[in-house]
Motif scaffolding. Structure first.
Motif, PDB file in Angstrom:
ATOM      1  N   GLY A  51      -1.354 -25.927 -28.050  1.00 12.05           N
ATOM      2  CA  GLY A  51      -0.304 -26.440 -29.269  1.00 12.05           C
ATOM      3  C   GLY A  51       1.322 -26.515 -28.604  1.00 12.05           C
ATOM      4  N   HIS A  52       2.203 -26.680 -29.119  1.00 11.66           N
ATOM      5  CA  HIS A  52       3.818 -27.024 -28.239  1.00 11.66           C
ATOM      6  C   HIS A  52       4.369 -25.453 -29.492  1.00 11.66           C
ATOM      7  CE1 HIS A  52       7.020 -29.162 -27.301  1.00 11.66           C
ATOM      8  NE2 HIS A  52       7.341 -28.784 -28.768  1.00 11.66           N
ATOM      9  N   GLY A  53       4.062 -24.916 -30.055  1.00 13.80           N
ATOM     10  CA  GLY A  53       4.974 -24.364 -30.789  1.00 13.80           C
ATOM     11  C   GLY A  53       5.955 -23.501 -30.067  1.00 13.80           C
ATOM     12  N   PRO A  54       6.359 -22.803 -30.834  1.00 16.04           N
ATOM     13  CA  PRO A  54       8.059 -22.086 -30.042  1.00 16.04           C
ATOM     14  C   PRO A  54       7.885 -20.502 -28.608  1.00 16.04           C
ATOM     15  CG  PRO A  54       7.710 -20.919 -32.017  1.00 16.04           C
ATOM     16  CD  PRO A  54       6.571 -22.441 -32.134  1.00 16.04           C
ATOM     17  N   SER A  55       6.433 -19.826 -29.537  1.00 12.85           N
ATOM     18  CA  SER A  55       6.167 -19.288 -28.078  1.00 12.85           C
ATOM     19  C   SER A  55       6.160 -19.107 -26.431  1.00 12.85           C
ATOM     20  CB  SER A  55       4.565 -18.073 -28.683  1.00 12.85           C
ATOM     21  OG  SER A  55       5.012 -17.200 -29.829  1.00 12.85           O
ATOM     22  N   ASN A  56       6.391 -18.183 -26.139  1.00 14.81           N
ATOM     23  CA  ASN A  56       6.643 -18.805 -24.386  1.00 14.81           C
ATOM     24  C   ASN A  56       5.678 -18.912 -23.786  1.00 14.81           C
ATOM     25  OD1 ASN A  56       9.319 -19.086 -23.769  1.00 14.81           O
ATOM     26  ND2 ASN A  56       9.539 -16.500 -24.106  1.00 14.81           N
ATOM     27  N   PHE A  57       4.138 -17.505 -24.019  1.00 18.51           N
ATOM     28  CA  PHE A  57       3.279 -17.861 -23.299  1.00 18.51           C
ATOM     29  C   PHE A  57       1.240 -17.746 -24.579  1.00 18.51           C
ATOM     30  CE2 PHE A  57       5.400 -14.936 -21.468  1.00 18.51           C
ATOM     31  CZ  PHE A  57       5.356 -15.185 -20.277  1.00 18.51           C
ATOM     32  N   LEU A  58       1.369 -18.393 -25.808  1.00 20.65           N
ATOM     33  CA  LEU A  58       0.730 -18.667 -27.003  1.00 20.65           C
ATOM     34  C   LEU A  58       0.072 -20.287 -25.970  1.00 20.65           C
ATOM     35  CD1 LEU A  58       1.080 -17.607 -30.634  1.00 20.65           C
ATOM     36  CD2 LEU A  58       0.018 -16.364 -28.792  1.00 20.65           C
ATOM     37  N   SER A  59       1.019 -21.110 -25.899  1.00 17.47           N
ATOM     38  CA  SER A  59       1.230 -22.268 -25.488  1.00 17.47           C
ATOM     39  C   SER A  59       0.495 -22.121 -24.234  1.00 17.47           C
ATOM     40  CB  SER A  59       1.837 -23.432 -25.751  1.00 17.47           C
ATOM     41  OG  SER A  59       2.112 -23.311 -28.089  1.00 17.47           O
ATOM     42  N   SER A  60      -0.500 -21.861 -23.584  1.00 17.88           N
ATOM     43  CA  SER A  60      -0.110 -21.384 -22.548  1.00 17.88           C
ATOM     44  C   SER A  60      -1.834 -21.518 -22.084  1.00 17.88           C
ATOM     45  CB  SER A  60       1.015 -20.491 -21.454  1.00 17.88           C
ATOM     46  OG  SER A  60       0.006 -19.625 -21.600  1.00 17.88           O
ATOM     47  N   LEU A  61      -2.443 -21.269 -20.849  1.00 17.55           N
ATOM     48  CA  LEU A  61      -3.590 -21.278 -20.574  1.00 17.55           C
ATOM     49  C   LEU A  61      -3.890 -19.206 -21.182  1.00 17.55           C
ATOM     50  CD1 LEU A  61      -3.275 -18.788 -18.198  1.00 17.55           C
ATOM     51  CD2 LEU A  61      -3.444 -20.941 -16.555  1.00 17.55           C
ATOM     52  N   TYR A  62      -2.826 -19.001 -21.135  1.00 18.61           N
ATOM     53  CA  TYR A  62      -2.596 -17.548 -22.177  1.00 18.61           C
ATOM     54  C   TYR A  62      -2.626 -16.973 -23.608  1.00 18.61           C
ATOM     55  CZ  TYR A  62      -0.506 -16.445 -16.939  1.00 18.61           C
ATOM     56  OH  TYR A  62      -0.433 -15.955 -15.353  1.00 18.61           O
ATOM     57  N   GLY A  63      -2.802 -17.998 -23.867  1.00 18.80           N
ATOM     58  CA  GLY A  63      -2.973 -18.215 -25.675  1.00 18.80           C
ATOM     59  C   GLY A  63      -4.140 -18.428 -26.065  1.00 18.80           C
ATOM     60  N   TYR A  64      -3.987 -18.316 -27.509  1.00 13.99           N
ATOM     61  CA  TYR A  64      -5.401 -18.763 -27.995  1.00 13.99           C
ATOM     62  C   TYR A  64      -7.166 -18.235 -27.446  1.00 13.99           C
ATOM     63  CZ  TYR A  64      -3.158 -22.472 -29.676  1.00 13.99           C
ATOM     64  OH  TYR A  64      -2.415 -23.433 -30.905  1.00 13.99           O
ATOM     65  N   GLY A  65      -6.294 -16.626 -27.729  1.00 15.13           N
ATOM     66  CA  GLY A  65      -7.219 -15.553 -27.323  1.00 15.13           C
ATOM     67  C   GLY A  65      -8.932 -15.650 -28.519  1.00 15.13           C
ATOM     68  N   PRO A  66      -8.342 -15.649 -29.489  1.00 12.78           N
ATOM     69  CA  PRO A  66      -9.643 -15.741 -30.860  1.00 12.78           C
ATOM     70  C   PRO A  66     -10.234 -17.055 -30.317  1.00 12.78           C
ATOM     71  CG  PRO A  66      -7.543 -15.132 -31.704  1.00 12.78           C
ATOM     72  CD  PRO A  66      -7.014 -15.792 -30.472  1.00 12.78           C
ATOM     73  N   LEU A  67     -10.228 -18.143 -30.609  1.00 15.74           N
ATOM     74  CA  LEU A  67     -10.421 -19.361 -30.183  1.00 15.74           C
ATOM     75  C   LEU A  67     -11.315 -19.264 -28.908  1.00 15.74           C
ATOM     76  CD1 LEU A  67     -11.607 -22.277 -31.382  1.00 15.74           C
ATOM     77  CD2 LEU A  67      -9.101 -22.826 -30.667  1.00 15.74           C
ATOM     78  N   ARG A  68     -10.753 -18.770 -27.739  1.00 13.53           N
ATOM     79  CA  ARG A  68     -11.081 -18.848 -26.182  1.00 13.53           C
ATOM     80  C   ARG A  68     -12.760 -17.741 -26.456  1.00 13.53           C
ATOM     81  NH1 ARG A  68      -7.289 -17.364 -23.920  1.00 13.53           N
ATOM     82  NH2 ARG A  68      -7.945 -15.511 -23.826  1.00 13.53           N
ATOM     83  N   ASN A  69     -12.093 -16.762 -27.264  1.00 16.66           N
ATOM     84  CA  ASN A  69     -13.364 -15.606 -26.636  1.00 16.66           C
ATOM     85  C   ASN A  69     -13.836 -15.656 -27.457  1.00 16.66           C
ATOM     86  OD1 ASN A  69     -12.014 -14.391 -24.572  1.00 16.66           O
ATOM     87  ND2 ASN A  69     -10.698 -13.002 -26.590  1.00 16.66           N
ATOM     88  N   PHE A  70     -14.252 -16.721 -28.806  1.00 18.35           N
ATOM     89  CA  PHE A  70     -14.761 -16.765 -29.320  1.00 18.35           C
ATOM     90  C   PHE A  70     -16.198 -17.515 -29.239  1.00 18.35           C
ATOM     91  CE2 PHE A  70     -17.419 -18.545 -33.150  1.00 18.35           C
ATOM     92  CZ  PHE A  70     -17.089 -17.010 -34.791  1.00 18.35           C
ATOM     93  N   LEU A  71     -15.513 -18.408 -28.824  1.00 14.42           N
ATOM     94  CA  LEU A  71     -16.331 -20.157 -27.956  1.00 14.42           C
ATOM     95  C   LEU A  71     -17.421 -19.430 -26.863  1.00 14.42           C
ATOM     96  CD1 LEU A  71     -14.920 -22.754 -28.887  1.00 14.42           C
ATOM     97  CD2 LEU A  71     -16.646 -22.209 -29.853  1.00 14.42           C
TER      98      LEU A  71
END
Length: 316
Positions: A51-71
């Motif tokens: 997404g385009h969120g305000p955090s520095n790293f969630l909106s990057s390859l360093y974010g979305y751990g729950p979704l990435r790891n689950f799949l």
């Protein structure tokens, strides 16, 4: 209820980042994370758009751990690029007609990754020869959901010159849109019309490939729209073809926390809701990619027959 009975037990995951793909005519080279189960062959591919969120790293390859790891733990190879609108790159205020959303580059990033799957395999040698390049899906959250919609056939109007936008990616079979922006026009807030004009022309009438649309029943996002949570169901209501809708009770924009573990952005953090979004995403893709014709029915029945409903689920 928690989705704790795994029809496919979670496997160990290998993940490597950053993998750099040299690019031309892009502000910086494209970097991505590659994640996959340690074993298995003919792995279907998921392109994951942040997404385009305000955090520095969630909106990057360093974010979305729950979704990435689950799949990845359940049989998918997940390719996760960092788009130019990521706060970590510092390009949102750049003198670029696409800034701050970089909506076109987001979509072309995904096609570029597919063009360079050989490079992805070289970066993670244990992945070599294990990808099924005939089974490819896209999953996106928030602005990533908008990116996914464009790749699946949705269209808009270039605010710079009024030309039509058609960025459909023919190699994709299906997708999942999480908290994706809805219809433009009068649905947008004045702020969105001014700062994100590309959203004004959003048209789902050409998005005919299978998609699961997930929204939070408490996702107001008044800075973007004037309609409330149902705005995030437009991709389901206004598109043709086979579609499914999941609207989670009590969930806001983060859908319980799919973008990160204990993330401050997830003001609606709720592992039970996030689990539901993840399971149904997994099951939808398994069925639509021809891997398990029963996965979607199984997950849907578990969701709809729970003692305490977590939301509404429908399909057509």
């Amino acid at each position: 209820m928690r989705y704790t009975r795994d029809p496919v037990p979670a496997s160990p995951v290998l993940s490597i980042a950053p993998v750099t793909l040299p690019t031309q005519d892009r502000a910086v080279d494209l970097q991505l994370r590659i994640s996959a189960p340690v074993s298995g062959t003919d792995l279907p591919i998921v392109l994951l758009s942040h997404g385009h969120g305000p955090s520095n790293f969630l909106s990057s390859l360093y974010g979305y751990g729950p979704l990435r790891n689950f799949l990845a733990a359940r049989g998918f190879a997940v390719l996760q690029p960092t788009h130019l609108d990521s706060a970590m790159l510092g390009l949102r205020d750049a003198d670029d007609p696409e800034a701050p959303l970089y909506w076109r580059t987001r979509a072309t990033d995904m096609s570029f990754v597919l063009d360079h799957l050989d490079s992805a395999e070289e970066a993670l040698p244990s992945l070599r020869g294990r990808l099924d390049r005939t089974r490819i899906a896209v999953v996106g959250h928030s602005m990533g959901g908008y990116t996914a919609s464009l790749l699946l056939g949705a269209r808009s109007i270039d605010p710079a010159d009024g030309s039509p936008i058609d960025l459909a990616e023919p190699r994709l079979t299906a997708g999942v849109l999480m908290s994706a922006p809805g219809h433009g026009g009068d649905s947008l807030s004045e702020y969105a019309k001014e700062h994100y004009p590309v959203l004004s022309g959003t048209d789902f009438s050409f998005m005919n490939r299978p998609a699961l649309v997930i929204g939070g029943a408490e996702d107001l996002s008044t800075h973007l729209n004037v309609r409330g949570p149902d705005w995030y169901t437009d991709a389901y209501a206004l598109s043709p073809g086979r579609k499914a809708l999941l609207q989670l009770h009590g969930a806001g924009h983060a859908l319980g926390g799919v973008s990160g573990y204990d993330a401050a952005e997830a003001t609606d953090e709720n592992p039970e809701l996030a689990d539901a979004a993840l399971w149904l995403t997994w099951a939808f893709l398994r069925t639509e990619l021809g891997l398990d014709e029963h996965a979607w029915d199984f997950a849907g029945k578990a969701f709809t027959t729970a003692p305490t409903p977590l939301g509404r689920l429908e399909a057509r």
